[in-house]
Write a protein that holds these residues in place. Structure first.
Motif: not given
Length: 123
Positions: A76, A80, A90-92, A94, A111-112
């Motif tokens: 993740s 990013r 990159w937001e987040s 889960s 990954n949003r």
């Protein structure tokens, strides 16, 4: 198109290390990186912009502790960095979500990623 830059950066970042899918495969295997439109995909942003969102899924094995949170976190953070190089935000990421039934040894973390652009521009 912005997503093409994202795909290129992700392919480069994970080349030879994981399976890479620009669309969701019928049966994801671990380890793999999967890129898919998010839900919602397009929505209004601030100041008249359009926000386009993508999910970059990390598929990983969860049948042993060393194959769980550590690799999920590492992948993740690398997603990013690749998103930033592609001009995305990159937001987040889960937490792990098991694929299939309770006996499945594969999970994913979503990954949003998003882009913003003027409504008159077609990324």
């Amino acid at each position: 198109m912005s997503v093409d830059r994202l795909l290129d950066e992700l392919r480069t970042e994970f080349e030879g290390e994981v399976a890479f899918h620009a669309t969701v495969p019928a049966n994801p295997t671990a380890p793999s990186i999967i890129v898919a439109p998010a839900d919602p995909f397009l929505e209004p942003g601030t100041h008249g912009t359009v926000r386009e969102s993508w999910d970059v899924l990390v598929a990983f094995r969860i049948d042993a502790p060393e194959r769980n949170v550590g690799p999920m976190r590492d992948y993740s953070l690398r997603i990013r960095a690749a998103a930033a190089r592609a001009g995305a935000v990159w937001e987040s990421a889960s937490g792990p979500r098991r694929l299939g039934d309770d006996k499945s040894t594969t999970a994913v973390s979503a990954n949003r990623i998003h882009y913003r652009y003027p409504p008159t521009e077609r990324e």
